[in-house]
Each structure stands twice: as C-alpha cells, then as structure tokens.
Write an enzyme that holds these catalytic residues in place. Structure first.
Site, PDB file in Angstrom:
ATOM      1  N   VAL A  19       0.854  -1.172   0.000  1.00 43.42           N
ATOM      2  CA  VAL A  19       0.000   0.000   0.000  1.00 43.42           C
ATOM      3  C   VAL A  19       0.895   1.228   0.000  1.00 43.42           C
ATOM      4  O   VAL A  19       1.954   1.242   0.638  1.00 43.42           O
ATOM      5  CB  VAL A  19      -0.953   0.015   1.217  1.00 43.42           C
ATOM      6  CG1 VAL A  19      -0.190   0.248   2.515  1.00 43.42           C
ATOM      7  CG2 VAL A  19      -2.047   1.065   1.063  1.00 43.42           C
ATOM      8  N   SER A  20       0.501   2.248  -0.776  1.00 40.86           N
ATOM      9  CA  SER A  20       1.226   3.513  -0.756  1.00 40.86           C
ATOM     10  C   SER A  20       0.523   4.449   0.227  1.00 40.86           C
ATOM     11  O   SER A  20      -0.657   4.275   0.533  1.00 40.86           O
ATOM     12  CB  SER A  20       1.257   4.147  -2.150  1.00 40.86           C
ATOM     13  OG  SER A  20      -0.058   4.496  -2.555  1.00 40.86           O
ATOM     14  N   THR A  21       1.220   5.429   0.713  1.00 39.12           N
ATOM     15  CA  THR A  21       0.635   6.358   1.692  1.00 39.12           C
ATOM     16  C   THR A  21      -0.580   7.048   1.111  1.00 39.12           C
ATOM     17  O   THR A  21      -1.613   7.220   1.764  1.00 39.12           O
ATOM     18  CB  THR A  21       1.692   7.411   2.109  1.00 39.12           C
ATOM     19  OG1 THR A  21       2.858   6.735   2.555  1.00 39.12           O
ATOM     20  CG2 THR A  21       1.158   8.298   3.219  1.00 39.12           C
ATOM     21  N   GLN A  24      -3.593   4.653   1.019  1.00 40.69           N
ATOM     22  CA  GLN A  24      -4.116   4.385   2.349  1.00 40.69           C
ATOM     23  C   GLN A  24      -4.993   5.538   2.811  1.00 40.69           C
ATOM     24  O   GLN A  24      -6.049   5.335   3.414  1.00 40.69           O
ATOM     25  CB  GLN A  24      -2.969   4.170   3.332  1.00 40.69           C
ATOM     26  CG  GLN A  24      -3.389   3.469   4.607  1.00 40.69           C
ATOM     27  CD  GLN A  24      -2.204   2.927   5.357  1.00 40.69           C
ATOM     28  OE1 GLN A  24      -1.074   3.292   5.087  1.00 40.69           O
ATOM     29  NE2 GLN A  24      -2.456   2.057   6.310  1.00 40.69           N
TER      30      GLN A  24
END
Length: 484
Positions: A19-21, A24
C-alpha cells in the site's frame, strides 16, 4: 513405492501486500486487512505449507524497485516458494509489462500466482486464458520495440560499432573492438596450426586442452569452437551483422543482400589475405552436419562408462574398409576422455543379447519398507460424492472472496469435503502385484525383441526408448541397461 498419490508441493506460500501512503489515505486500504484476508484464504483452501509475508508499506507500484518485492523475487529464484497470493493484481504491479515479467519469472520456477479479487490463478484454465490474452498484448509491444531496436542496430553497425560480446582475442572499448594481445597470440597460433601445420579442428582443440589453455568461456575447447574461430570475419577487421534471423527458433541464415558488411571497422588480428587463404582450406574441411534423425540403433541412449558423456556413431577403418563405431563425444570433440572406440555391430549385438536375457530373468525387488497391498476396492459412488463436494467447496470459496458468506460457512463446507475425502482414501487401495509387474515388463521386452530386426531402425528406436532409459558401456563385453 507404487502407491498412486498426487504430489504436493511443500515449498512455502508467499503472501504479498502493498500500500502507498496516498492509497491508504484515499481508500483506507489496510495492510492488516490484506494480510488477514489472504491468510484466511490459504486456510480455507486447505493449504498447510508455511506462509511467509512480504509487506511493502508506503511503496508505489509504478516500478519493481520495492524492498520486499525484490526479496520475494529472490526467494522465487531460489525455488523456496510454491504459490504467491495477492488481494488484487495491482498490488503486485500497475504496469502490464512488469506484471507479465513477474508472472513469467514465477512460471519458470513452477510457482502459481493467485489474485483472489479477480479470481486469477495461473493453475486454472481461466487464469491461463487471461494470461494468454495479456501475453498477446505484450507480444505486440515486444514486436514494436524489436523493430525500433533493429533500426538502431542497423545505424550502429553502419557506424562500425560492435553490437555483441567481443570475440576471443578482442575486448570492448566504447563499443569498438580493441585487440587483447594475450588472447590474440592464441588466435594467431590457431590459424597457424590450421594453415601451416595442417592440423584439423579436433587436433587443435585437443592440443590446446592438453596445454591447459582456457577458451573464451574458461572451459575446454571443442572442434566446433575452433571451426567458428577459423571462419569468423571479425579477425580480418570486418563487421558483419544481420546474417541470421534472430526471431526464429532455428535462426536461419538471411540472404546476403540483407547483411550489413563493413570492412576495416577495427584492427585485424589476422591479415585479410591470410584469412581468405584459410577460408579456401576450411571449405575442404567442412564439418559434417549433425543428423537430426540418426539411423543408428543406440544413438541417443548410449553413454560412456568412464565420463558419462553421450556416445555418437562414427566411421573408422581404412579408406577401402570402413566400419561403424560408437565413440565418446568428449573423446571425439575435445580429446578429454580416454574411452575406447567400440564397433557398432558388436555393441548392438551385445545389447540385443542382454535384452533377450532380461526378458527371461527380470526380477522386481521391493524396498524392505514397502509392502505390496493385496486388496483393491474403489467406490464409484463415493468418488462422485467427493467430486461434487470439491465443486461445491470451490463455489463457496468464490462466494467468500466476494464477501457473500462468512468464514464459518466456508470452514463447515471444508470439513464436509474433508470427511468424504478421508472415507474415499480409506476405501481406495491400489493393488500392487509384483509378479504381474514383472511379467508386464518381460512381455514388453519380448515384444521388442520380436520386432527389432523386422521394423525400420527409426521405429525400433522409438520402441526402445519407451522401455530403456540409457545404456552405459563399461567394456567390450560389459554394458548396463537402465530400464525406465
């Protein structure tokens, strides 16, 4: 030993989550949620192998430069994983080319890839169909890239640049060939041995091997390696590119009009006039083409008892009295094995006599820990129930991955299926009758003996290969026949 069972791949299962920031924050994607869902899926499928987690947090899928993804790829290359599972395809990559490259890596190491949201599994027909469609798109892209690369290579070749690895005797500097004097002296010596000392390809290779001189790969010299060096125009300072069709399996030679030939692109090791003189002599010493369909009975299964190399058919004797022989390929091509040369007629007769004896005396020996089962009973009705239960359970798995049912419902269905499978296994015993197996093998050998001298050699060889794995020559009157 003889019990029939499906082989289970006991390598670990790899679960990959990412997951990338930004994702998310926008979609509320949770690494824990991905991890728990994938772990539950493995338990629901009844996979009991050790599960390993590869978690990339705050990593984008724009490329493959992710720490845990790199670690996963290394584990695949080390053959430590049997399956790789993700919640969605874009967890692995958002680029089709990268995704296909990863799946190709997985396939080459017999690792199945599963995405539970898209019901994508490379072990299922639908998964393979999807993979083929994606592959067709990628193939189109590769063809377009290849066309651009070919255009660039034509331009580079016309500028006199060297487009591949440097041949023995040269090294590359700014894409141009520069003489390596240590290796160049060996090249000059090879040309001299061929032209002035009248030595053949095999004699030259044998001489270099005896002196411990390494080839370009650091390994032993072969007669064909010498032949390719003798006929390579690079040694007279000429660059030739585009001779072979690189996109075809057989790499057939193209018409001369399509070749890119540039003279004087680099400093020659061999004077052009001497090189041309060598070519005239090489035409008379052309190596015979390897037969694609050998007509000799033991070709392809005969092995040298000294070094384990294959043995090929050859001709020996005087000019007016030739006869067939089998000789070790390491002896023939490199001169590194001292194995004897055996007359083919005598060796083939010994093989036939040994097969005949086997057809009479063959005995099957069981390992002490193996006890042949005596009874066999299979319930067709129970098999059908198990088949239906597996289909029903697969539908439940799909329903669970879609969020339509709870984990408890899936586990209950799994327990019902496991109960039926256990009942079937308890009732299903495979009968192993040593005497029947022995007689079956003897019957095959007798059939082979009856037709061996009546059918064409090509047909007889095919029948032999169904029964015989290899024949190892230990001596003139000593061979080992390894049955399949």
């Amino acid at each position: 030993m003889f019990r029939q069972s499906e082989e289970i791949d006991q390598r670990d299962i790899g679960i990959y989550t990412r997951v990338s920031t930004e994702e998310q924050a926008r979609e509320g994607l949770s690494l824990d949620e991905q991890k728990n869902r994938l772990e539950s899926y493995c338990h629901a499928m009844g996979w009991n192998q050790h599960i390993r987690f590869f978690i990339d947090e705050g990593e984008s899928a724009k490329n493959l430069e992710r720490p845990q993804l790199k670690l996963l790829m290394e584990e695949v290359k080390e053959n430590n994983l049997s399956r790789i599972i993700v919640t969605k395809l874009d967890r692995l990559s958002r680029k089709l080319s990268d995704l296909l490259a990863l799946i190709d890596l997985f396939q080459s190491h017999k690792v199945s890839f599963i995405s539970i949201s898209e019901s994508f599994d490379t072990n299922t027909p639908s998964g393979r169909l999807t993979l083929q469609v994606l592959g067709a798109v990628a193939e189109f892209e590769r063809e377009r890239i290849r066309e651009r690369v070919i255009d660039n290579m034509f331009h580079a070749a016309n500028q006199g640049q060297w487009l591949t690895s440097a041949p023995f005797g040269y090294k590359l500097a700014d894409k141009r060939l520069v003489i390596d004097e240590n290796e160049a002296n060996i090249v000059r010596r090879i040309y001299g041995m061929f032209l002035k000392e009248n030595m053949g390809y095999f004699a030259i290779a044998k001489k270099l091997n005896e002196e411990g001189i390494p080839s370009h790969t650091g390994k032993e010299w072969w007669n064909r390696t010498i032949k390719l060096m003798i006929t390579n125009p690079a040694y007279k300072g000429t660059t030739i590119w585009n001779r072979l069709a690189g996109s075809t399996e057989k790499r057939e030679k193209k018409d001369v009009e399509e070749w890119v030939i540039i003279e004087g692109t680099h400093e020659p090791i061999i004077d052009p006039e001497i090189w041309e003189e060598v070519q005239k002599k090489a035409e008379k010493k052309r190596l015979p083409a390897r037969s694609q369909r050998s007509t000799h009975l033991l070709s392809g299964i005969l092995k040298c008892g000294l070094c384990g190399s294959g043995m090929s058919h050859d001709r020996a004797g005087s000019k007016n009295s030739k006869y067939g022989v089998y000789r070790c390929s390491a002896n023939k091509n490199k001169g590194t094995c001292t194995g004897k040369v055996y007359r083919s007629a005598e060796l083939e007769l010994l093989f036939k006599e040994s097969l005949l004896q086997l057809s009479k005396d063959f005995t099957l020996h069981f390992l002490p820990s193996i006890e042949p089962a005596k009874d066999a009973l299979t319930s067709t009705a129970l098999q059908q129930k198990v088949h239906n239960a597996k289909k029903r359970y697969q539908r439940k798995v799909e329903a669970y991955t879609a969020g339509l049912i709870e984990m408890e419902d899936l586990q209950n269905e799994k327990e019902r299926m496991d109960t039926l499978v256990s009942e079937l296994e308890a009732s299903e015993v495979i009968e192993v009758n040593p005497k029947a197996i022995e007689e079956n093998i003897k019957s095959k050998l007798r059939t082979l003996m009856n037709v061996m001298d009546q059918l064409p050699v090509s047909v007889t060889k095919a029948l032999i290969k169904e029964v015989v794995e290899k024949v190892v020559v230990k001596g003139e009157h000593d061979i080992e026949i390894h049955l399949k």
